[in-house]
Design a protein around this motif. Structure first.
Motif, PDB file in Angstrom:
ATOM      1  N   PRO A   6     -32.429  52.731  -2.674  1.00  0.00           N
ATOM      2  CA  PRO A   6     -32.050  52.052  -3.917  1.00  0.00           C
ATOM      3  C   PRO A   6     -32.095  52.990  -5.121  1.00  0.00           C
ATOM      4  N   GLU A   7     -33.057  53.900  -5.138  1.00  0.00           N
ATOM      5  CA  GLU A   7     -33.205  54.822  -6.275  1.00  0.00           C
ATOM      6  C   GLU A   7     -32.026  55.785  -6.376  1.00  0.00           C
ATOM      7  N   HIS A  10     -28.895  53.882  -7.419  1.00  0.00           N
ATOM      8  CA  HIS A  10     -28.995  53.602  -8.859  1.00  0.00           C
ATOM      9  C   HIS A  10     -28.671  54.863  -9.673  1.00  0.00           C
ATOM     10  N   ARG A  13     -24.970  55.535  -9.741  1.00  0.00           N
ATOM     11  CA  ARG A  13     -24.249  54.583 -10.603  1.00  0.00           C
ATOM     12  C   ARG A  13     -24.530  54.835 -12.088  1.00  0.00           C
ATOM     13  N   VAL A  14     -25.769  55.152 -12.412  1.00  0.00           N
ATOM     14  CA  VAL A  14     -26.104  55.438 -13.814  1.00  0.00           C
ATOM     15  C   VAL A  14     -25.382  56.705 -14.271  1.00  0.00           C
ATOM     16  N   GLN A  17     -21.820  55.840 -14.885  1.00  0.00           N
ATOM     17  CA  GLN A  17     -21.667  55.056 -16.119  1.00  0.00           C
ATOM     18  C   GLN A  17     -21.803  55.934 -17.359  1.00  0.00           C
ATOM     19  N   GLU A  41     -30.109  62.979 -14.227  1.00  0.00           N
ATOM     20  CA  GLU A  41     -30.589  61.623 -13.949  1.00  0.00           C
ATOM     21  C   GLU A  41     -31.787  61.636 -13.005  1.00  0.00           C
ATOM     22  N   ASN A 128     -19.149  56.493  -7.944  1.00  0.00           N
ATOM     23  CA  ASN A 128     -19.193  55.055  -7.664  1.00  0.00           C
ATOM     24  C   ASN A 128     -18.838  54.745  -6.209  1.00  0.00           C
ATOM     25  N   ALA A 131     -21.834  55.764  -4.119  1.00  0.00           N
ATOM     26  CA  ALA A 131     -22.899  54.765  -4.266  1.00  0.00           C
ATOM     27  C   ALA A 131     -22.591  53.537  -3.412  1.00  0.00           C
ATOM     28  N   GLU A 135     -24.835  52.174  -0.386  1.00  0.00           N
ATOM     29  CA  GLU A 135     -25.318  50.796  -0.441  1.00  0.00           C
ATOM     30  C   GLU A 135     -24.963  50.056   0.850  1.00  0.00           C
TER      31      GLU A 135
END
Length: 153
Positions: A6-7, A10, A13-14, A17, A41, A128, A131, A135
């Motif tokens: 999950p990290e 994330h 994605r961050v 963004q 990040e 993206n 990710a 996922e």
């Protein structure tokens, strides 16, 4: 391929963004390129710190990861080590810098698979998509108990 966590998902994605929203992007800058932005990040170091550490040795990210030594105390190796600790592989970093991991690209429509490694929007698309791939891999590992396996309390 990266270890799906999950990290890491994330962080991808961050990073995407932030790039989409206009954060500094410069493919030739070790702290502001594809790997450099993800490194910011994951490590919480600034682009300038990452660039400065990378300049203590020669080469772009591909060369830096080729020369990576897990027991080295060189700052760039510590950055790479932290990225690996967060689930990435050396190959992931090479692919990220060139936007050329086959598994990631195959998830894109045929007409969108020819990404340019130094184009911000293509980096956002790649991050993206990657990710999403991670996922899906993570979700495949989750096994929920069957209703029949539940014992009444």
């Amino acid at each position: 391929m990266a270890r799906p966590t999950p990290e890491l998902i994330h962080a991808l994605r961050v990073t995407a963004q932030k790039l989409k929203n206009g954060t500094h992007y410069q493919w030739g800058h070790m702290g502001g390129c594809n790997c450099g932005n993800l490194a910011q990040e994951l490590t919480k170091l600034s682009k300038d710190q990452i660039h400065r550490y990378a300049m203590e040795r020669y080469g772009d990210w591909s060369k830096q990861v080729d020369d990576y030594c897990s027991s080295s105390q060189m700052p760039i190796d510590l950055i790479i080590n932290e990225m690996i600790t967060n689930g990435l592989t050396i190959e992931d970093l090479k692919h990220l810098e060139k936007l050329d991991d086959r598994e990631v690209l195959l998830r894109l429509p045929l007409e969108k698979r020819y990404l340019k490694h130094n184009v911000r929007d293509d980096v956002v698309t790649y991050l993206n998509t990657w990710a999403g791939l991670l996922e899906d891999q993570l979700l495949q590992k989750i096994v929920l108990p069957s209703i029949n396996d539940l014992q009444p309390a």
